[in-house]
Design an enzyme around this catalytic site. Structure first.
Site, PDB file in Angstrom:
ATOM      1  N   ALA A 248      -4.767   0.131  -8.264  1.00  0.00           N
ATOM      2  CA  ALA A 248      -5.062  -0.377  -6.335  1.00  0.00           C
ATOM      3  C   ALA A 248      -3.904  -0.545  -5.805  1.00  0.00           C
ATOM      4  CB  ALA A 248      -5.656  -1.614  -6.534  1.00  0.00           C
ATOM      5  N   ALA A 249      -4.355   1.560  -4.943  1.00  0.00           N
ATOM      6  CA  ALA A 249      -2.877   1.876  -4.730  1.00  0.00           C
ATOM      7  C   ALA A 249      -2.078   1.309  -3.018  1.00  0.00           C
ATOM      8  CB  ALA A 249      -2.909   3.720  -4.913  1.00  0.00           C
ATOM      9  N   ALA A 250      -3.448   1.392  -2.721  1.00  0.00           N
ATOM     10  CA  ALA A 250      -3.059   1.292  -1.147  1.00  0.00           C
ATOM     11  C   ALA A 250      -2.424   0.396  -0.210  1.00  0.00           C
ATOM     12  CB  ALA A 250      -4.252   1.944   0.022  1.00  0.00           C
ATOM     13  N   PRO A 251      -1.566   0.002  -0.013  1.00  0.00           N
ATOM     14  CA  PRO A 251      -1.398   0.849   0.899  1.00  0.00           C
ATOM     15  C   PRO A 251      -0.439   2.220   0.619  1.00  0.00           C
ATOM     16  CG  PRO A 251       0.621  -0.749   1.733  1.00  0.00           C
ATOM     17  CD  PRO A 251      -0.480  -1.679   0.641  1.00  0.00           C
ATOM     18  N   GLY A 252       0.917   2.319  -0.708  1.00  0.00           N
ATOM     19  CA  GLY A 252       1.680   2.954  -1.146  1.00  0.00           C
ATOM     20  C   GLY A 252       2.153   2.594  -1.791  1.00  0.00           C
TER      21      GLY A 252
ATOM     22  N   LYS B 268       4.169   0.895  -4.038  1.00  0.00           N
ATOM     23  CA  LYS B 268       3.931   0.984  -5.473  1.00  0.00           C
ATOM     24  C   LYS B 268       3.809   2.317  -5.871  1.00  0.00           C
ATOM     25  CE  LYS B 268       2.857  -3.977  -6.322  1.00  0.00           C
ATOM     26  NZ  LYS B 268       2.585  -4.030  -4.310  1.00  0.00           N
TER      27      LYS B 268
ATOM     28  N   GLU C  96      -8.130   3.900  -4.913  1.00  0.00           N
ATOM     29  CA  GLU C  96      -8.072   2.887  -3.581  1.00  0.00           C
ATOM     30  C   GLU C  96      -8.841   2.253  -3.570  1.00  0.00           C
ATOM     31  OE1 GLU C  96      -8.238  -0.622  -1.225  1.00  0.00           O
ATOM     32  OE2 GLU C  96      -6.012   0.628  -2.784  1.00  0.00           O
TER      33      GLU C  96
ATOM     34  N   CYS D 104       0.173 -11.164  -5.974  1.00  0.00           N
ATOM     35  CA  CYS D 104       0.919 -11.955  -5.169  1.00  0.00           C
ATOM     36  C   CYS D 104       0.108 -12.823  -4.733  1.00  0.00           C
ATOM     37  CB  CYS D 104       0.531 -11.285  -3.637  1.00  0.00           C
ATOM     38  SG  CYS D 104      -0.414 -10.958  -2.895  1.00  0.00           S
TER      39      CYS D 104
END
Length: 474
Positions: A124-128, A130, A148, A246
């Site tokens: 789950a990459a966005a916004p980038g 990590k 994403e 989070c």
């Protein structure tokens, strides 16, 4: 102060039951009402921490180390004239504005010096934030699959990857639940920073809890259980999985990890994070997870767990229907010709762990570690586009500058600060007392910021339109 932070009573009752004994609910609420400290991460694909600290000192920025990330710092800077995001250092990819807590999952994935991976999945990459942190830890080697689910966020993900000089990524746009069946046991490491109810984010968004309900927490946790199962299937035996959120609820955190253990039994091993950084024990759960409340380290609320796949489990069966792959691997002769022309024109070298692939007139550079997956999965974007072929040779592309150039090439033109502002606004520049011929790397100081072409004493601007800025520049 964010004294208007909305915290539902039912949520506070939940927190009162799980808050660490070393703290109080009043301290938790007070922390939620304090503004979040701004933090940044130095991008070691572009600079070193030592060099960045020297530059920060000259700019009057006060940096304080984030204990769980060697490249992370809380920052105090005067943003009244120029926001941090519009500084030359940010625009050239030297740092990423990233919340301190969100640096922890990648630090957990690369916990020791022996954690070296050739293939990593960021589910789950966005916004980038990590994704670019992982790429830096990998030193742009191997392959990093960045997925994403939200198609509208893929564009932002790609922009950050491009700005930070990442060249070993392959982007995809799917529900993360597909990976377990489509790419079983393909990755040595998987990060799943799962979509969650966001209970830990109220310090930067006072309304984050406006739509909170216990029912929604349970619903989200069911999705998270599906995602962690998929991630586990995609993981190679002996590989590491980091699960993070989070949020603070046990339903979205500990219970999701226990669900994986209950589903796959002895194949799942919990790997304690007690020694990840000094005082990590303040947030350590009995399982060895980190359950971080905002008052503990003065940051966002967060959860991080590291797990290991001890043995293989049967992956879901899927029927694959992939169309004809639109790229063709360049012959050795064609690749050598491209390498020769790139070296002659811009003094830029292609990395040894990548290969040239062609699609019509477009020339791409794919990481070699990606090749095994090309016939198994459909990606939306792979590697970097380095050129467009035309009858007189090759027209080099922006990512040659951002992802391949080092700043030490002979074919460079150095701009003044005023000229660099013009450049970032998409305008051609006329460097004083300089002229040349052909394509040229454009620098501000020793930072490569783009690719241009000499037309007499003018450098024609080659900045992609989506990167053009119009105000408040450094």
């Amino acid at each position: 102060m964010h004294s208007n932070v909305y915290l539902p009573q039912e949520f506070l009752d939940e927190m009162a039951a799980i808050i660490p004994t070393s703290s109080t609910l009043e301290e938790f609420v007070a922390a939620c009402q304090r503004p979040l400290r701004k933090s940044i991460r130095v991008n070691t694909l572009k600079t070193t921490v030592a060099d960045f600290l020297t530059r920060a000192d000259k700019k009057g920025w006060q940096l304080h180390p984030v204990p769980w990330c060697d490249e992370g710092f809380w920052i105090e800077a005067d943003e009244s004239v120029v926001p941090l995001g519009n500084t030359a250092e940010h625009m050239s990819g030297l740092f990423y504005i990233q919340e301190a807590s969100s640096m922890m999952p990648v630090s957990a994935l690369f916990k020791s010096d022996t954690d070296v991976y050739d293939a990593v999945l960021d589910m789950a990459a966005a916004p980038g934030s990590k994704t670019t942190q992982i790429a830096a830890k990998m030193a742009n080697e191997g392959v990093l699959v960045a997925n994403e689910y939200s198609s509208s966020r893929v564009k932002v993900l790609h922009a950050n990857i491009e700005r930070c000089g990442v060249r070993n990524s392959a982007l995809s746009n799917y529900d993360g639940r597909v990976f377990g069946g489509w790419l079983p046991e393909q990755f040595e490491a998987v990060l799943i920073d799962a979509p969650c109810s966001g209970e830990g984010t109220v310090r930067k968004d006072a309304d984050a809890m406006k739509n909170w309900s216990k029912a929604s927490v349970i619903e989200i946790s069911n999705t998270q259980k599906d995602l962690i199962e998929s991630a586990f299937h995609a993981l190679k035996v002996g590989g590491h999985l980091v699960y993070s959120t989070c949020t603070l609820s046990v339903e979205e955190n500990q219970q999701v990890c226990h669900h994986l253990k209950e589903t796959f039994g002895e194949a799942v091993e919990f790997d304690s994070l007690e020694d990840l950084f000094p005082n990590a024990d303040k947030s350590l759960t009995p399982e060895g997870f980190l359950h971080i409340f905002p008052q503990t380290y003065d940051c966002e609320g967060f959860f991080v767990a590291r797990l290991r796949k001890v043995s293989s489990v049967e992956a879901p069966n899927v029927k694959k229907r992939l169309g004809k792959f639109p790229f063709e691997k360049a012959s050795a002769k064609v690749q050598q010709d491209i390498e020769k022309q790139l070296a002659q024109t811009l003094d830029v070298q292609l990395p040894n762990d990548s290969s040239v692939w062609l699609r019509d007139n477009d020339v791409w550079l794919f990481p070699n570690a990606l090749e095994a997956m090309l016939g198994e999965f459909k990606f939306s974007r792979m590697g970097i586009k380095i050129a467009e072929a035309h009858k007189k040779g090759y027209r080099w592309q922006h990512q040659v500058a951002t992802a391949l150039a080092t700043g030490n090439e002979r074919q460079c033109v150095v701009l003044s600060v005023e000229e660099a502002r013009e450049w970032y606004m998409g305008r051609d520049v006329r460097p004083e007392g300089q002229s040349g011929k052909g394509e040229v790397l454009v620098k501000l100081g020793n930072d490569v910021i783009g690719l241009g072409k000499w037309v007499g004493n003018r450098v024609k601007n080659g900045l992609p339109r989506e990167l053009v800025r119009d105000k408040n520049l450094f």
